[in-house]
Design a protein around this motif. Structure first.
Motif, PDB file in Angstrom:
ATOM      1  N   TRP A 128      -9.193   3.889   3.346  1.00 31.30           N
ATOM      2  CA  TRP A 128      -8.663   2.518   2.848  1.00 31.30           C
ATOM      3  C   TRP A 128      -7.250   2.021   2.822  1.00 31.30           C
ATOM      4  O   TRP A 128      -7.046   1.011   2.361  1.00 31.30           O
ATOM      5  CB  TRP A 128      -9.401   2.664   1.277  1.00 31.30           C
ATOM      6  CG  TRP A 128     -10.546   3.074   1.328  1.00 31.30           C
ATOM      7  CD1 TRP A 128     -11.029   4.149   0.695  1.00 31.30           C
ATOM      8  CD2 TRP A 128     -11.708   2.691   1.791  1.00 31.30           C
ATOM      9  NE1 TRP A 128     -12.189   4.672   0.763  1.00 31.30           N
ATOM     10  CE2 TRP A 128     -12.936   3.693   1.439  1.00 31.30           C
ATOM     11  CE3 TRP A 128     -12.350   1.693   2.398  1.00 31.30           C
ATOM     12  CZ2 TRP A 128     -14.252   3.617   1.954  1.00 31.30           C
ATOM     13  CZ3 TRP A 128     -13.647   1.599   3.005  1.00 31.30           C
ATOM     14  CH2 TRP A 128     -14.621   2.473   2.622  1.00 31.30           C
ATOM     15  N   THR A 129      -6.547   2.817   3.478  1.00 30.18           N
ATOM     16  CA  THR A 129      -5.246   2.471   3.508  1.00 30.18           C
ATOM     17  C   THR A 129      -4.591   2.571   5.042  1.00 30.18           C
ATOM     18  O   THR A 129      -4.777   3.671   5.713  1.00 30.18           O
ATOM     19  CB  THR A 129      -4.346   3.727   2.681  1.00 30.18           C
ATOM     20  OG1 THR A 129      -4.938   3.451   1.324  1.00 30.18           O
ATOM     21  CG2 THR A 129      -2.975   3.088   2.725  1.00 30.18           C
ATOM     22  N   PRO A 229      -3.468  -2.278   2.380  1.00 30.12           N
ATOM     23  CA  PRO A 229      -4.792  -2.006   2.076  1.00 30.12           C
ATOM     24  C   PRO A 229      -5.581  -2.157   3.414  1.00 30.12           C
ATOM     25  O   PRO A 229      -5.409  -3.164   4.344  1.00 30.12           O
ATOM     26  CB  PRO A 229      -5.243  -2.858   0.995  1.00 30.12           C
ATOM     27  CG  PRO A 229      -4.006  -3.253   0.376  1.00 30.12           C
ATOM     28  CD  PRO A 229      -2.966  -3.256   1.418  1.00 30.12           C
ATOM     29  N   HIS A 234     -15.262  -0.449   8.873  1.00 31.12           N
ATOM     30  CA  HIS A 234     -15.274   0.488   9.634  1.00 31.12           C
ATOM     31  C   HIS A 234     -16.589   0.720  10.402  1.00 31.12           C
ATOM     32  O   HIS A 234     -17.530   0.059  10.292  1.00 31.12           O
ATOM     33  CB  HIS A 234     -15.608   1.823   8.684  1.00 31.12           C
ATOM     34  CG  HIS A 234     -14.290   2.187   7.869  1.00 31.12           C
ATOM     35  ND1 HIS A 234     -13.213   2.721   8.293  1.00 31.12           N
ATOM     36  CD2 HIS A 234     -14.205   2.147   6.675  1.00 31.12           C
ATOM     37  CE1 HIS A 234     -12.423   2.923   7.457  1.00 31.12           C
ATOM     38  NE2 HIS A 234     -12.861   2.542   6.323  1.00 31.12           N
TER      39      HIS A 234
END
Length: 244
Positions: A128-129, A229, A234
């Motif tokens: 998520w980063t 972020p 995905h």
């Protein structure tokens, strides 16, 4: 247009099943060189070989990123074996966006480019980063060449590790190229062991001795480790893996 995917591996059991699930959906041929894996990498590859056009080679070279390691030799061997009209060099911890299959056939049929560039998204610490460029550390949010025409003399420079591509007579970036708006996601630092042995040469997570867990808050002072972020989605393969 046919595509050959080339990939060297060494102890990639964390990523290989995800990688192979993804590339078998679009590659006409997959060529893999194993550098002497001691984990389950070989058994994972062989399980996919029963249904897909995968050729597996062996070239044990010792510990990665040491003087025993000759990455350009391995990658150029794969280039020489490739039979597809286009070569895609995709590492085992890299996954193309789901749009690849719908976009790339039309591009390959009409492009006059010799190399294709893709935006790369590098995850850092978790899925998520995203790590992005910072002053004195501009290597995280750049376009990356991941496909080129086979048979025109594109090869890897004679470098031990992290070797770069070269054209037949000039720098690879001097060849006709096209940017494809399909991201490739780099998950190496997002899950699994997060750092491979001897793969922290710049000390970004304070693991110079390769022992212990990464220190994601570490700042060594030479440059900022800048993150944002992740605001995208995905690929389906990764969403299934994460259970989202």
């Amino acid at each position: 247009m046919t595509i050959t995917v080339i990939t060297p591996v060494l102890n990639e059991e964390t990523f290989l099943r995800l990688f192979l699930e993804r590339v078998t959906s679009f590659a006409d041929e997959i060529l893999i060189v194993d550098g002497g894996s001691s984990d389950n990498s070989i058994s994972i590859i062989k399980s996919f070989m029963r249904k897909h056009n995968i050729r597996l080679f062996s070239n044990k070279q010792g510990t990665a990123y040491t003087d025993e390691w000759n990455e350009s030799e391995v990658r150029n061997f794969l280039v020489d074996q490739a039979q597809g009209e286009w070569i895609a060099n995709i590492d085992a911890d890299e996954i193309f966006d789901d749009a690849f299959e719908s976009v790339i056939p039309g591009i390959l049929a009409h492009t006059t480019a010799h190399v294709l560039r893709f935006p790369i998204i590098n995850f850092w610490r978790d899925p998520w980063t995203v790590r992005v460029n910072a002053p004195n550390d501009e290597r995280w949010s750049n376009d990356i060449i991941r496909m080129w025409r086979n048979g025109i003399g594109i090869r890897y420079r004679d470098q031990k590790h992290h070797c770069t591509l070269k054209g037949p007579e000039s720098d690879i970036w001097a060849l006709p190229s096209e940017r494809i708006e399909v991201p490739i996601y780099h998950y190496h630092y997002a899950f699994g062991k997060k750092f491979k042995f001897n793969d922290n040469r710049r000390g970004d997570v304070n693991l110079y001795d390769n022992i212990g867990d990464p220190d994601w808050s570490f700042q060594h002072g030479e440059y900022e480790i800048r993150t944002v972020p992740f605001s995208g989605q995905h690929p389906r393969t990764i969403r299934n893996y994460l259970g989202i």
